[in-house]
Design a protein around this motif. Structure first.
Motif, PDB file in Angstrom:
ATOM      1  N   ALA A  78       0.838  -1.209   0.000  1.00  0.00           N
ATOM      2  CA  ALA A  78       0.000   0.000   0.000  1.00  0.00           C
ATOM      3  C   ALA A  78       0.868   1.252   0.000  1.00  0.00           C
ATOM      4  CB  ALA A  78      -0.933  -0.014   1.211  1.00  0.00           C
ATOM      5  N   LEU A  79       1.954   1.235   0.768  1.00  0.00           N
ATOM      6  CA  LEU A  79       2.861   2.396   0.803  1.00  0.00           C
ATOM      7  C   LEU A  79       3.494   2.640  -0.568  1.00  0.00           C
ATOM      8  CD1 LEU A  79       4.623   2.007   4.265  1.00  0.00           C
ATOM      9  CD2 LEU A  79       3.001   3.785   3.562  1.00  0.00           C
ATOM     10  N   GLN A  80       3.861   1.565  -1.260  1.00  0.00           N
ATOM     11  CA  GLN A  80       4.422   1.722  -2.608  1.00  0.00           C
ATOM     12  C   GLN A  80       3.388   2.361  -3.535  1.00  0.00           C
ATOM     13  OE1 GLN A  80       5.649  -2.126  -3.994  1.00  0.00           O
ATOM     14  NE2 GLN A  80       7.391  -2.260  -2.575  1.00  0.00           N
ATOM     15  N   CYS A  81       2.119   1.981  -3.366  1.00  0.00           N
ATOM     16  CA  CYS A  81       1.056   2.481  -4.246  1.00  0.00           C
ATOM     17  C   CYS A  81       0.741   3.957  -4.013  1.00  0.00           C
ATOM     18  CB  CYS A  81      -0.212   1.652  -4.071  1.00  0.00           C
ATOM     19  SG  CYS A  81      -0.072  -0.022  -4.715  1.00  0.00           S
ATOM     20  N   VAL A  82       1.022   4.469  -2.821  1.00  0.00           N
ATOM     21  CA  VAL A  82       0.718   5.885  -2.544  1.00  0.00           C
ATOM     22  C   VAL A  82       1.962   6.770  -2.655  1.00  0.00           C
ATOM     23  CG1 VAL A  82      -1.301   5.397  -1.115  1.00  0.00           C
ATOM     24  CG2 VAL A  82       0.949   5.620  -0.023  1.00  0.00           C
ATOM     25  N   ALA A  83       3.039   6.233  -3.203  1.00  0.00           N
ATOM     26  CA  ALA A  83       4.269   7.018  -3.367  1.00  0.00           C
ATOM     27  C   ALA A  83       3.975   8.265  -4.203  1.00  0.00           C
ATOM     28  CB  ALA A  83       5.355   6.177  -4.030  1.00  0.00           C
ATOM     29  N   LYS A  84       4.557   9.397  -3.785  1.00  0.00           N
ATOM     30  CA  LYS A  84       4.327  10.661  -4.518  1.00  0.00           C
ATOM     31  C   LYS A  84       4.881  10.585  -5.936  1.00  0.00           C
ATOM     32  CE  LYS A  84       4.033  13.607  -0.528  1.00  0.00           C
ATOM     33  NZ  LYS A  84       3.181  14.725  -0.487  1.00  0.00           N
TER      34      LYS A  84
END
Length: 143
Positions: free
Chosen positions: A45-51
């Motif tokens: 999920a963190l990878q998917c919300v990367a700026k």
């Protein structure tokens, strides 16, 4: 997609809590329960919300990432839980069947005893009637 993943694996006490958690997820701040309980999915999920869009996983990378996570974290434990639950329910059913048979046997025994007692009471009543008739005949003969 990262926000959707967080939402799928979270429970919310209110609409406001949902808004706060999902807003924070946009800024790569995930709830502790999510990170602790689903570390592999939280990382995804963190990878998917990367700026930086280039840092986000492609659809192919997502598929490659999700497959082992899903296989490892959900299906086998769910199947094991289902198997244990089924085995437990079968055992409970066997126990209840055994108890039912015991109760039916006890009921039958009580019915037999009650029938015997009723027969004894009927014989006693018949005997009492006979004695009463004999006493009446004796009184008639004496008079």
């Amino acid at each position: 997609l990262g926000i959707v993943i967080v939402e799928l694996f979270s429970t919310f006490g209110s609409g406001m809590e949902r808004v706060i958690v999902l807003s924070q997820a946009r800024h790569a701040k995930l709830p502790h329960f999510f990170v602790n309980n689903f570390p592999d999915i939280a990382a995804l999920a963190l990878q998917c919300v990367a700026k930086d869009a280039a840092a986000r996983p492609s659809a192919h990378e997502l598929l490659d990432s999700f497959t082992p996570i899903i296989e490892k974290s959900s299906l086998p434990p769910l199947l094991e839980l289902a198997d244990r639950t089924i085995a437990s329910l079968k055992e409970q059913l066997r126990d209840k069947d055994t108890r039912e048979k015991q109760l039916l046997a006890q009921l039958h025994l009580l019915q037999v005893r009650e029938t015997e007692r009723e027969g004894e009471r009927e014989r006693e009543r018949a005997s009492e009637r006979e004695r009463t008739k004999e006493k009446e005949r004796e009184r008639e003969c004496v008079c």
